[in-house]
Scaffold this motif. Structure first.
Motif, short mmCIF file in Angstrom:
data_model
loop_
_atom_site.label_atom_id
_atom_site.label_comp_id
_atom_site.label_asym_id
_atom_site.label_seq_id
_atom_site.Cartn_x
_atom_site.Cartn_y
_atom_site.Cartn_z
N GLN A 146 7.01 -38.05 69.12
CA GLN A 146 7.94 -37.88 67.99
C GLN A 146 8.19 -39.10 67.26
O GLN A 146 8.62 -39.08 66.12
CB GLN A 146 9.29 -37.50 68.94
CG GLN A 146 9.61 -38.58 69.98
CD GLN A 146 10.82 -38.00 70.59
OE1 GLN A 146 11.98 -38.35 70.14
NE2 GLN A 146 11.04 -37.20 71.71
N SER A 147 7.40 -40.37 67.64
CA SER A 147 7.82 -41.45 67.08
C SER A 147 6.79 -41.38 65.68
O SER A 147 7.31 -42.20 64.63
CB SER A 147 7.29 -42.63 67.93
OG SER A 147 5.91 -42.60 68.24
N VAL A 187 6.13 -38.48 64.19
CA VAL A 187 6.65 -37.46 63.16
C VAL A 187 7.95 -37.90 62.75
O VAL A 187 8.25 -37.36 61.57
CB VAL A 187 7.15 -36.27 64.46
CG1 VAL A 187 7.85 -35.07 63.57
CG2 VAL A 187 5.88 -35.67 65.12
N ARG A 188 8.73 -38.66 63.15
CA ARG A 188 10.09 -39.14 62.81
C ARG A 188 10.25 -39.61 61.44
O ARG A 188 10.50 -39.05 60.41
CB ARG A 188 10.63 -40.35 63.44
CG ARG A 188 12.11 -40.65 63.29
CD ARG A 188 12.50 -41.68 64.24
NE ARG A 188 12.50 -41.31 65.71
CZ ARG A 188 12.09 -42.18 66.33
NH1 ARG A 188 11.16 -43.65 66.20
NH2 ARG A 188 11.69 -41.93 67.67
N ASP A 189 9.12 -40.42 60.91
CA ASP A 189 9.06 -41.01 59.68
C ASP A 189 7.76 -40.53 58.85
O ASP A 189 7.53 -41.12 57.81
CB ASP A 189 9.00 -42.61 59.80
CG ASP A 189 10.22 -43.20 60.41
OD1 ASP A 189 11.16 -42.62 60.10
OD2 ASP A 189 9.91 -44.08 61.27
N ASP A 192 2.32 -43.59 59.14
CA ASP A 192 2.72 -42.34 60.21
C ASP A 192 2.02 -40.97 59.71
O ASP A 192 1.43 -40.17 60.51
CB ASP A 192 4.03 -42.07 60.37
CG ASP A 192 4.62 -43.18 61.35
OD1 ASP A 192 3.94 -43.71 62.12
OD2 ASP A 192 5.81 -43.53 61.01
N GLY A 248 9.75 -33.63 68.54
CA GLY A 248 10.90 -34.65 67.58
C GLY A 248 11.22 -33.81 66.20
O GLY A 248 11.34 -34.64 65.30
N GLU A 251 13.08 -32.54 63.73
CA GLU A 251 14.51 -32.40 63.36
C GLU A 251 14.99 -31.79 62.09
O GLU A 251 16.21 -31.35 62.04
CB GLU A 251 15.13 -33.93 63.42
CG GLU A 251 14.70 -34.64 64.70
CD GLU A 251 15.67 -35.72 65.07
OE1 GLU A 251 16.23 -36.37 64.02
OE2 GLU A 251 15.65 -36.37 66.11
N THR A 252 14.11 -31.62 61.25
CA THR A 252 14.47 -31.12 59.84
C THR A 252 13.56 -30.09 59.31
O THR A 252 12.54 -30.10 59.68
CB THR A 252 14.72 -31.93 58.49
OG1 THR A 252 13.42 -32.64 58.33
CG2 THR A 252 15.70 -33.30 59.06
N HIS A 288 10.48 -31.79 57.60
CA HIS A 288 9.66 -32.12 58.63
C HIS A 288 8.48 -30.96 59.06
O HIS A 288 7.39 -30.94 59.04
CB HIS A 288 10.32 -32.80 60.07
CG HIS A 288 10.69 -33.98 59.82
ND1 HIS A 288 11.97 -34.27 59.23
CD2 HIS A 288 10.03 -35.10 59.96
CE1 HIS A 288 12.02 -35.64 59.11
NE2 HIS A 288 10.92 -36.42 59.65
N GLY A 302 11.78 -29.36 68.73
CA GLY A 302 12.83 -30.36 68.17
C GLY A 302 14.24 -29.86 68.03
O GLY A 302 14.41 -28.83 68.43
N TYR A 303 15.11 -30.82 67.84
CA TYR A 303 16.42 -30.46 67.49
C TYR A 303 16.72 -29.55 66.33
O TYR A 303 17.61 -28.68 66.41
CB TYR A 303 17.38 -31.60 67.26
CG TYR A 303 17.37 -32.74 68.54
CD1 TYR A 303 17.12 -32.39 69.40
CD2 TYR A 303 17.66 -34.19 68.01
CE1 TYR A 303 16.91 -33.24 70.66
CE2 TYR A 303 17.71 -34.94 68.95
CZ TYR A 303 17.47 -34.66 70.38
OH TYR A 303 17.29 -35.44 71.32
#
Ligand code: C2E
Ligand code: MG
Ligand code: MG
Ligand code: MG
Length: 282
Positions: free
Chosen positions: A211-212, A214-216, A223, A245, A247-248, A251, A265-266
Motif C-alpha cells: 500500500q505504500s 499504491v498510496r501516492d 511510485d 490500500g 482507497e479511491t 486509484h 482497500g477502504y
C-alpha cells in the motif's frame, strides 16, 4: 530482562540515570503489562478475526484477507501492527497463528455450504517465525482435516523476510503445502530486501503490491514506476497480482488501466466481523 537492565545500569555508573528516566520506565512497565495480557488473550478469548474483501475488475468479491484484532478489556481494539511484533518476540506467535488459521478454516468450511460463498478464498497472514516452526506443515494439514476446509480456498500471505534465510527449507515446505492445494501470496511486495531470483525459484501464486506504493501512485512518478514494474513482473512470471490500500476510484482506475485487476482497500470495505461483510454486493 529487568535484572539485566539494572545490572547494566549499575555497571555503566553515571549513565545509570538513563535507565531510571520515569518516562522510559513507564514505557517498559506498559510493555511488560501488554506482554502478560497477550499471554492471557487467547485463554480469555479476546482475539477476533476480521475480514477485508478483495474484489475483481467488476467489483465482485473474490475473497477476503483475515486480519486479527485483539479486543483488550481496558484498551479496546488493539491493532495487529502493535501486538504481532510483541507476539513474535515472546514466542506467542505460534499459538496466535494457530488460532487465526483454525478460525479462518472454520469460516471456509461454513462458506462451502452455500453456493453464494463457496468460491470465496481466505488469505491468512503467516509470520516468518510461525512458518519456520517445527511441525508447521503438519499443523496446517491437521487444521484442514479438523475443520474440513478446502485447501484450494486457502491462501497464505508470506513476506520477503521469510525468503531471506534457509531458502531451501522454506521452498520445500511451500512445495508440500502447494501440493495440498494451498496458494501463496507475497505480501508487502517491494518493501523488503529479497532478491528477484527468489521469485523464480519459489512456488508463489500472487504478488501483493504494498500500500505504500499504491498510496501516492497518482502523484509520485517513482511510485507509479514501481507499481507498473511490479504488475508487469507478475505478468511475465505468470503470477496473479493484487493491490492493497486502494482507497479511491481514481486509484482503482489507474491500477486497472495498468493491468492490475484485483484490489483490496477502504474503497471497497474496511476489515470487519464476518457478519458485516457485504457478500452479495458489488
Ligand atoms: P498486511 O497483511 O499488509 O494487511 C494490510 C493492512 O492494511 C491491514 O492493517 C489493513 O487493515 C490495512 N488496510 C487495508 N486497506 C487499507 C486502505 O485502503 N488504506 C489503508 N491506509 N490501510 C488499509 P491491519 O489490519 O492493522 O494489519 C496490519 C498488519 O498486521 C498486516 O499487514 C499484517 O502484516 C499483520 N497481521 C494482521 N493480521 C495478522 C495475522 O493474523 N497474523 C500475522 N502474522 N500477521 C497479521
Ligand atoms: Mg497481508
Ligand atoms: Mg500487505
Ligand atoms: Mg502492508
Amino acid at each position: 530482562q529487568a535484572d539485566l537492565a539494572m545490572y547494566q545500569a549499575k555497571a555503566s555508573g553515571r549513565n545509570a540515570l538513563r535507565f531510571f528516566d520515569p518516562e522510559m520506565q513507564a514505557v517498559v512497565v506498559d510493555r511488560a503489562r501488554m506482554e502478560g495480557d497477550l499471554r492471557q488473550a487467547l485463554h480469555n478469548e479476546e482475539l477476533r478475526l476480521y475480514y477485508q474483501s478483495q474484489v475483481n475488475a467488476d467489483g465482485c468479491i473474490i475473497g477476503v484477507e483475515a486480519l486479527v484484532r485483539w479486543e483488550h478489556p481496558a484498551r479496546g481494539m488493539v491493532s495487529p501492527a502493535e501486538f504481532i511484533p510483541l507476539a513474535e518476540e515472546n514466542n506467542l506467535i505460534g499459538p496466535i497463528g494457530t488460532w487465526v488459521l483454525e478460525t479462518a478454516c472454520r469460516q471456509l468450511a461454513r462458506w462451502a455450504q452455500s453456493s453464494t460463498t463457496e468460491a470465496l478464498d481466505i488469505a491468512v497472514n503467516v509470520s516468518p517465525n510461525q512458518f519456520r516452526q517445527v511441525g508447521f506443515v503438519e499443523e496446517v494439514q491437521q487444521i484442514l482435516e479438523r475443520t474440513g476446509a478446502d485447501p484450494r480456498r486457502l491462501k497464505l500471505e508470506v513476506t520477503e523476510t521469510l525468503l531471506m534465510e534457509e531458502v531451501e527449507d522454506v521452498r520445500s515446505r511451500m512445495e508440500t503445502l502447494r501440493c495440498m492445494g494451498i496458494r501463496f501470496s507475497l505480501d508487502d511486495f517491494g518493501t523488503g530486501y529479497s532478491s528477484l531470483a527468489y521469485l523464480k525459484r519459489l512456488p508463489l501464486d500472487q504478488l501483493k503490491i504494498d500500500q505504500s506504493f499504491v498510496r501516492d501512485v497518482l502523484e509520485d512518478p517513482a511510485d507509479a514506476a514501481i507499481v507498473r514494474t511490479v504488475i508487469s513482473l507478475a505478468h511475465s512470471l505468470e503470477l496473479d497480482v493484487i493491490a492493497e490500500g486502494v482507497e479511491t476510484e481514481a486509484h482503482r482506475q489507474w491500477l486497472f488501466h495498468h493491468g492490475c485487476v484485483a484490489y483490496q482497500g477502504y474503497l471497497f470495505s474496511r476489515p470487519c466481523p464476518v457478519a458485516e461483510l457485504a457478500l452479495d454486493a458489488h
